[in-house]
Design an enzyme around this catalytic site. Structure first.
Site, PDB file in Angstrom:
ATOM      1  NE  ARG A 124      -3.349  -0.290   2.926  1.00  0.00           N
ATOM      2  CZ  ARG A 124      -4.038   0.026   4.006  1.00  0.00           C
ATOM      3  NH1 ARG A 124      -3.676  -0.416   5.203  1.00  0.00           N
ATOM      4  NH2 ARG A 124      -5.078   0.834   3.909  1.00  0.00           N
ATOM      5  CG  HIS A 128     -10.473   7.088  -3.860  1.00  0.00           C
ATOM      6  ND1 HIS A 128     -10.071   7.317  -2.566  1.00  0.00           N
ATOM      7  CD2 HIS A 128      -9.944   5.900  -4.206  1.00  0.00           C
ATOM      8  CE1 HIS A 128      -9.328   6.306  -2.152  1.00  0.00           C
ATOM      9  NE2 HIS A 128      -9.235   5.422  -3.132  1.00  0.00           N
ATOM     10  CB  SER A 161      -2.960  52.251   3.028  1.00  0.00           C
ATOM     11  OG  SER A 161      -3.529  51.031   2.618  1.00  0.00           O
ATOM     12  CB  CYS A 178      -5.590  48.490   0.456  1.00  0.00           C
ATOM     13  SG  CYS A 178      -4.539  49.732  -0.281  1.00  0.00           S
ATOM     14  CE1 TYR A 216      -6.276  49.323   6.680  1.00  0.00           C
ATOM     15  CE2 TYR A 216      -5.382  50.653   8.472  1.00  0.00           C
ATOM     16  CZ  TYR A 216      -5.793  50.527   7.146  1.00  0.00           C
ATOM     17  OH  TYR A 216      -5.704  51.587   6.306  1.00  0.00           O
TER      18      TYR A 216
END
Ligand code: ADP
Ligand code: MG
Ligand code: MG
Length: 883
Positions: free
Chosen positions: A94, A454, A771, A839, A859
């Site tokens: 296996r 599967h 940012s 961002c 953030y």
């Protein structure tokens, strides 16, 4: 034994040795240690496979000798011999890698059976038919896996024999039939291989182990690894285990079960079994099995024992287990246990339940959740109010809605899916070779196979909706149609699958936006308690802002204003502004745009009342708002050819063309945009700032709490920001005066150019916040134009592993990540505590979020649908950082 230790007896292993023994080997060894009944055996390590691959397929010195020694020990323990005509030992060989890859690699059962041993096996079992059945299974598996004989060769021979005997099922064939079948199988094997199968079972064992090594490199395994981010160099272990027989009559069986429902996570019986069958029959989806609950009637003792073992294994691993078992003449054996693959919904429910059951802590629960998988829950579902009758039903094998055109083979599904078409792969049954098609399809429908096949396991793991075993479906691969009763659909017709109920509908059904259920809300609530990073959303309009807030966004990190300019009713005024021949004309056009912008801002500020909203001033180059150069040139030509009729039209068209030519740049991405454009045409940012201030006052007047921040794009020089800030402040002052009151409006900048990152300390002088625009920072930092690269060299870089990831999806940690670090450090060296955000798409990518946590940013901001993912990822990043 040689000094290189490539083999371990099962009794020597345990769960901690997964890297060496593979998940399957370590799992079986651990079960043996716990006293759960498992067949005895030994494991060839992943290191043996790796060394063999490194040597181009040649086994390392000593491996074969070690194998023979381990085999001799197994023979001794079992009192049997491989090839022994009196007491034959039969083994399975296996595959089993460190990370489970269900069905992607190969396994060979019944090795050791042959002309010399088949009679002894039949005698011992008191059932010669069983022995011959095992023999023909072995020839088939060995031929397919080790010698590469195509599967259909054997299937055709079997079908022909069944037809000749009038047998409906395999089980209707007699002993003599099977004896004949073994002969036929050997014959067709010989035709394909050009040689007999090895008569020495030790040679067969050697080749079988070698074939399992090689199966690590087969195409479907590679595709699976790529899809799941599993490295290619881990290799597989090989487990050689004594066979136990689920095909020894009606007191024998084989099956698969989960300790909880892997689709929903519910704590309930979930599994399937087949009487008188071998393991492959269930997992390969060849016969549709029976629900596990029915086993109570037919094999009550083994059933009770199985329930007990399931409980013990789950308690031991403290997680949902996926278990393979076989019952041989009433005795239960476990063949595999592993952490069960599950849908995102199940992952959340299981995590929540295990915490509530006191099994794991909240932190452990959070660590176990794969944030990227949560994406599944954030996709649309079938509108529950559709009221349509399903065309047919199958098993609800993997939840979610799939809408697409019917495609009947995996290759076509892959091609069309990759080309961007929505397709649903419809198959009689799926084999692991269908993986590439499954990946590219919206969902999978099979006529055959069960919930633990599967196909179903793989679909659930990938979050692909799947309906399995829809047995009313007949597929005609020649005519390329599928038929249910008197309805015939052709390839290319639309269907809709509901993987949560098993329903299949004709046509494309309406979908509705997803909703966050209580499990999600609870677990993401735990994430919120742990994370340090804030999570905001990128949103440009009211509805997106509202959705983002629903998903837990703590504000807007990026509101792009250009989309507002591009809307239909605005574009004419925007073009008049761009094409204005003098200041008055321009001022008039801007005056027209201002109220429209203001209305947009009001909607957003209202939706985000009480939370910060960062509005970025106009960023793209002006030519983006004008018609395409070539189109306009053609328009001029068309008017010229039309003759004298339209002199003013022609004049206009020519003027526009001239203007477009003037504004067209070689590298618009590096051209007149962002702050550069704003400084050239200050009347544009002035109008935007007025609209922002007026919107904020209007929202405040209606009782809202607007918290607006103004952000300047594409700053490279501190002086750019100083001048821009002066323009903004002056305009704001005028607006404050006009309103008779003031507002607190921070002014910050994007850091999206390498120069800005390097001189961040100078820029910080004029900024209230930074940012990081990681999209442009990647384009300019790596020097790749995204739109040009993704369809071209970048795909080949990814295919050949030149880069580990697409740097636009997951941040380039060393390069672009280094620029972010520089910018963050620079900014804070001038202004300690300067607020830093991100961002750009990376804000929703878990690996990138981990970096932003390490860099101490405040953030991230990402698309609304990724907000929950970012909340989880931020919590995991915080947990990692604490370690
Ligand atoms: P996969 O990873 O594809 O599931 P496995 O190695 O688990 O491959 O084997 C395939 C099937 O054969 C499983 O159903 C397993 O239970 C069964 N099987 C493997 N070894 C034995 C054995 N020694 N005796 C009986 N059945 C076995
Ligand atoms: Mg298995
Ligand atoms: Mg940018």
């Amino acid at each position: 034994m040689t000094d290189q230790h490539y083999l371990y007896d099962l009794a020597e292993g345990d769960a901690s040795m997964k890297a060496l023994l593979g998940g399957k080997g370590a799992g079986v060894a651990e079960m043996m240690r716990l006293g759960v009944p498992v067949p005895d055996g030994f494991t060839v390590t992943t290191a043996a496979c790796v060394d063999t691959m490194a040597a181009g397929g040649t086994w390392p010195d000593g491996l074969w000798e070690e194998t023979l020694a381990a085999l001799a020990r197994l023979e001794e323990r079992t009192g049997r011999g491989l090839g022994d005509p009196e007491r034959p030992l039969l083994v399975s060989v296996r595959s089993g890698a460190v990370v489970s890859m269900p069905g992607m690699m190969d396994t060979i059962l019944n090795l050791g059976i042959g002309d010399d041993t088949v009679d002894a096996l039949g005698r011992e079992a008191g059932d010669p038919r069983f022995a011959w059945d095992s023999y023909r299974r072995f020839v088939q598996m060995y031929g397919e896996v080790v010698e590469g004989v195509p599967a259909h060769v054997y299937e055709d021979a079997l079908t022909a024999l069944k037809k000749a005997r009038g047998a409906a099922q395999d089980t209707d064939l007699s002993t003599d039939d099977l004896r004949e079948l073994v002969d036929t199988f050997k014959q067709v094997s010989r035709q394909h291989i050009g040689d007999d199968l090895p008569s020495d079972p030790r040679e067969a064992l050697r080749r079988a182990i070698d074939a399992v090594f090689r199966s690590w490199l087969n195409p479907r395994a590679r595709v699976y690894r790529r899809a799941n981010g599993i490295p290619d160099d881990l290799g597989t272990a090989v487990n050689v285990m004594q066979m136990v027989f689920g095909n020894r009559g009606e007191t024998s069986a084989t099956g698969v079960c989960f300790t909880r429902n892997p689709s929903t996570g519910a704590k309930e019986l979930y599994g399937e079994f087949l009487l008188n069958a071998q393991g492959e029959d269930v997992v390969a989806g060849i016969r549709t099995p029976r629900p596990l609950a029915e086993m109570e009637q037919v094999l009550p003792e083994a059933y009770g024992q199985l329930l007990d073992v399931m409980q013990r294994l789950e308690a031991h691993y403290r997680d949902m287990q996926d278990i393979e078992f076989t019952v041989e003449e009433g005795s239960l054996y476990l063949l595999q246990t592993r952490t069960g693959k599950r849908t995102a919904a199940a992952a959340l429910k299981v995590a929540r339940d295990l915490v509530e059951e006191g099994v794991i802590t909240r932190e452990e629960a959070l660590r176990r959740i794969e944030p990227a998988q949560l994406d599944q829950l954030l996709h649309p579902a079938i509108d529950p109010a559709h009221g349509r009758e399903p065309l047919t039903r199958g098993l609800a094998a993997s939840p979610g809605a799939a809408v697409g055109e019917i495609v009947l083979d995996s290759d076509l599904a892959e091609r069309r899916g990759k080309a961007g078409d929505a397709v649903v792969l419809v198959r009689w049954e799926t084999t692991p070779d269908d993986i590439a098609g499954t990946l590219a399809a919206q969902g999978v429908l099979t006529a055959h196979g069960g919930m633990t096949s599967h196909a179903a396991v793989v679909a659930r793991g990938m979050g692909k909706p799947c309906v399995a075993g829809a047995s009313e479906i007949a597929i005609d691969t020649e005519a390329r149609t599928l038929t249910v009763g008197d309805v015939t659909l052709a390839e290319g017709d639309w269907i809709t699958l509901d993987g949560s109920t098993g329903a299949v509908y004709r046509g494309a059904l309406e979908l509705v936006p997803p909703q966050i259920n209580t499990d999600f809300a609870t677990v993401v609530g735990w994430a919120d308690e742990i994370r340090r990073l804030g999570v905001r959303a990128n949103a440009d309009n009211g509805p997106d802002a509202a959705r983002a807030r629903e998903f837990g966004a703590e504000g807007i990190g990026l509101c792009r204003t250009e989309h507002m300019f591009m809307e239909h009713d605005r574009l004419p005024a925007v073009r008049r502004m761009i094409l204005a021949s003098d200041d008055d004309e321009r001022a008039a056009a801007l005056a027209e745009i201002l109220p429209m912008q203001q209305a947009d801002f009001e909607e957003i500020l209202e939706a985000m009342s009480g939370l910060p909203v960062t509005i970025r001033l106009l960023d793209p180059p002006l030519h983006e708002f004008l018609p395409n150069l070539v189109d306009q040139a053609l328009e001029v030509q068309r008017l010229e050819l039309a003759g004298e009729g339209h002199p003013t039209d022609l004049q206009h068209a020519r003027a526009l063309l001239a203007q477009i030519k003037k504004l067209t740049e070689q590298n618009p991405m590096l051209g007149t945009r962002g702050v550069r454009l704003a400084l050239l045409h200050p009347e544009i940012p002035q109008m935007q700032v007025r609209a922002i201030a007026r919107a904020a006052f209007a929202v405040a007047d209606r009782g809202g709490d607007p918290r607006v921040e103004i952000m300047v794009p594409l700053v490279a020089f501190a002086e750019e920001l100083r001048r821009m800030r002066a323009i903004i402040t002056e305009t704001l002052e005028e607006e404050f005066e006009r309103a008779g009151r003031r507002l607190e409006i921070p002014i910050g900048t994007m850091i999206e150019l390498p120069r800005a990152a390097v001189v961040a300390d100078q820029i910080a002088e004029h900024a209230d916040f930074f940012s990081f625009g990681t999209n442009d920072l990647t384009q300019t930092g790596v020097g790749i134009s995204r739109d040009d690269a993704e369809g071209a060299f970048l795909s080949s870089y990814l295919d050949t592993d030149l880069v580990p990831d697409n740097p636009f999806s997951s941040i380039d940690v060393d390069g672009v990540g280094g620029l972010v670090r520089l910018g963050a450090e620079g900014g804070r060296s001038r202004k300690p505590g300067l607020k830093l955000g991100v961002c750009g798409e990376h804000g929703g990518d878990p690996a990138s979020i981990a970096l932003f946590e390490r860099l101490g940013l405040d953030y991230v901001s990402c698309s609304p649908y990724r907000v929950p993912i970012a909340r989880f990822a931020a919590a995991q990043a915080a947990l990692d950082a604490r370690r």
